[in-house]
Motif scaffolding. Structure first.
Motif, mmCIF file in Angstrom:
data_model
loop_
_atom_site.group_PDB
_atom_site.id
_atom_site.type_symbol
_atom_site.label_atom_id
_atom_site.label_comp_id
_atom_site.label_asym_id
_atom_site.label_seq_id
_atom_site.Cartn_x
_atom_site.Cartn_y
_atom_site.Cartn_z
ATOM 1 N N UNK A 110 -4.749 -18.843 18.568
ATOM 2 C CA UNK A 110 -3.354 -19.038 18.150
ATOM 3 C C UNK A 110 -3.191 -18.586 16.692
ATOM 4 N N UNK A 111 -2.147 -17.796 16.419
ATOM 5 C CA UNK A 111 -1.927 -17.281 15.077
ATOM 6 C C UNK A 111 -1.508 -18.386 14.116
ATOM 7 N N UNK A 112 -1.981 -18.254 12.880
ATOM 8 C CA UNK A 112 -1.574 -19.196 11.850
ATOM 9 C C UNK A 112 -0.152 -18.893 11.399
ATOM 10 N N UNK A 113 0.556 -19.937 11.005
ATOM 11 C CA UNK A 113 1.900 -19.756 10.466
ATOM 12 C C UNK A 113 1.796 -19.062 9.113
ATOM 13 N N UNK A 114 2.586 -18.007 8.882
ATOM 14 C CA UNK A 114 2.520 -17.292 7.601
ATOM 15 C C UNK A 114 2.854 -18.205 6.432
ATOM 16 N N UNK A 115 2.113 -18.046 5.350
ATOM 17 C CA UNK A 115 2.334 -18.831 4.132
ATOM 18 C C UNK A 115 3.137 -18.053 3.097
ATOM 19 N N UNK A 116 3.000 -16.726 3.134
ATOM 20 C CA UNK A 116 3.541 -15.922 2.051
ATOM 21 C C UNK A 116 4.421 -14.787 2.568
ATOM 22 N N UNK A 117 5.336 -14.402 1.723
ATOM 23 C CA UNK A 117 6.082 -13.162 1.889
ATOM 24 C C UNK A 117 5.523 -12.175 0.864
ATOM 25 N N UNK A 118 5.457 -10.896 1.248
ATOM 26 C CA UNK A 118 4.868 -9.900 0.355
ATOM 27 C C UNK A 118 5.856 -8.770 0.076
ATOM 28 N N UNK A 119 5.952 -8.424 -1.194
ATOM 29 C CA UNK A 119 6.705 -7.245 -1.617
ATOM 30 C C UNK A 119 5.704 -6.267 -2.215
ATOM 31 N N UNK A 120 5.663 -5.054 -1.679
ATOM 32 C CA UNK A 120 4.716 -4.042 -2.155
ATOM 33 C C UNK A 120 5.463 -2.899 -2.823
ATOM 34 N N UNK A 121 5.140 -2.684 -4.090
ATOM 35 C CA UNK A 121 5.622 -1.499 -4.797
ATOM 36 C C UNK A 121 4.669 -0.359 -4.454
ATOM 37 N N UNK A 122 5.232 0.719 -3.917
ATOM 38 C CA UNK A 122 4.418 1.766 -3.306
ATOM 39 C C UNK A 122 5.006 3.137 -3.618
ATOM 40 N N UNK A 123 4.193 4.164 -3.389
ATOM 41 C CA UNK A 123 4.651 5.556 -3.457
ATOM 42 C C UNK A 123 3.984 6.283 -2.302
ATOM 43 N N UNK A 124 4.723 7.115 -1.605
ATOM 44 C CA UNK A 124 4.223 7.688 -0.353
ATOM 45 C C UNK A 124 2.922 8.459 -0.529
ATOM 46 N N UNK A 125 2.737 9.148 -1.668
ATOM 47 C CA UNK A 125 1.545 9.967 -1.894
ATOM 48 C C UNK A 125 0.390 9.176 -2.495
ATOM 49 N N UNK A 126 0.622 7.953 -2.870
ATOM 50 C CA UNK A 126 -0.423 7.163 -3.516
ATOM 51 C C UNK A 126 -1.475 6.733 -2.505
ATOM 52 N N UNK A 127 -2.714 7.200 -2.692
ATOM 53 C CA UNK A 127 -3.790 6.793 -1.780
ATOM 54 C C UNK A 127 -4.120 5.318 -1.954
ATOM 55 N N UNK A 128 -3.930 4.796 -3.169
ATOM 56 C CA UNK A 128 -4.175 3.372 -3.395
ATOM 57 C C UNK A 128 -3.168 2.521 -2.622
ATOM 58 N N UNK A 129 -1.917 2.948 -2.610
ATOM 59 C CA UNK A 129 -0.899 2.246 -1.826
ATOM 60 C C UNK A 129 -1.183 2.367 -0.337
ATOM 61 N N UNK A 130 -1.673 3.539 0.083
ATOM 62 C CA UNK A 130 -1.963 3.754 1.503
ATOM 63 C C UNK A 130 -3.040 2.791 1.996
#
Length: 233
Positions: free
Chosen positions: A1-21
């Protein structure tokens, strides 16, 4: 059984960024919803005052962690490997593990070793601010990148000869694969003959390419990817 989520996440990203990928792929594998905000690195948005206040490194990704019960911000994490480790420690929802269990320290070390080859030896030479810095020295950027990326991939190749399988460490996908996949994309962009020089790495990348998590997290399938660069259906 899945755990209830604790957090919401906002990700600052750039499409070409391998680190973001790396983060996008891992989040897809672990079924972690992300809300995206886009930072256009080529336009210099990472140097804007508001963003520098979020991330003094003036880079992406940045992860904002918000408590779902209170709506309060819990923390900000500004380095991709730290974000991967955080997800592994706190997000158990779908049971997907990207790092060996705590009773397998050798397996964990192998994954981290490969992650660090990508993060420390391969990726930095593709960083936009590094490329911008060497321009005044009339260095041939492509050859310079190819040289240093090749050194990093050579090390990765030798290690996965020993303990790789379908993926980088055995037959289960790990955070090493989340890091490798966008690094191979970057190497291909800069003309490195990955298939010819590093057959074990290539074989692993071919496996990763089949995963929906990779396809959905890849640079050519993002909301901020220019239309002319998007993956064709």
């Amino acid at each position: 059984m899945s755990e209830k989520p604790r957090y919401k996440y906002i990700l600052y990203s750039y499409f070409r960024s391998s680190c973001s990928a790396r983060i996008r792929i891992a989040a897809n594998l672990k079924n972690i919803p992300l809300e995206y905000k886009y930072i256009h690195l080529v336009k210099g948005e990472q140097h804007g005052q508001d963003y520098v206040a979020l991330n003094p490194s003036e880079s992406v990704p940045t992860l904002i962690v918000i408590d779902l019960e209170t709506g309060n911000e819990v923390t900000r994490i500004r380095q991709s490997i730290a974000i991967l480790e955080f997800f592994e420690e706190v997000e158990k929802g779908n049971g997907m593990k990207l790092l060996s269990s705590s009773d397998d320290p050798l397996g964990r070390a192998r994954v981290r070793e490969l992650v660090n080859i990508v993060a420390c030896d391969i990726q930095p030479v593709t960083n936009l601010r590094v490329l911008n810095f060497i321009k005044p020295f009339n260095v041939e950027a492509i050859q310079w990148q190819q040289h240093f990326m090749t050194l990093g991939f050579r090390a990765y190749e030798e290690l996965v000869k020993t303990y790789g399988g379908r993926y980088s460490v055995g037959d289960a996908v790990t955070m090493a694969d989340c890091s490798l996949a966008p690094a191979v994309d970057g190497a291909l962009r800069f003309g490195v003959d990955v298939q010819g020089q590093f057959p074990h790495v290539w074989s692993i990348w071919e496996e990763i390419k089949q995963l929906d998590a990779f396809k959905n997290g890849r640079w050519d399938n993002q909301e901020d990817t220019p239309e002319e660069l998007k993956a064709k259906a």
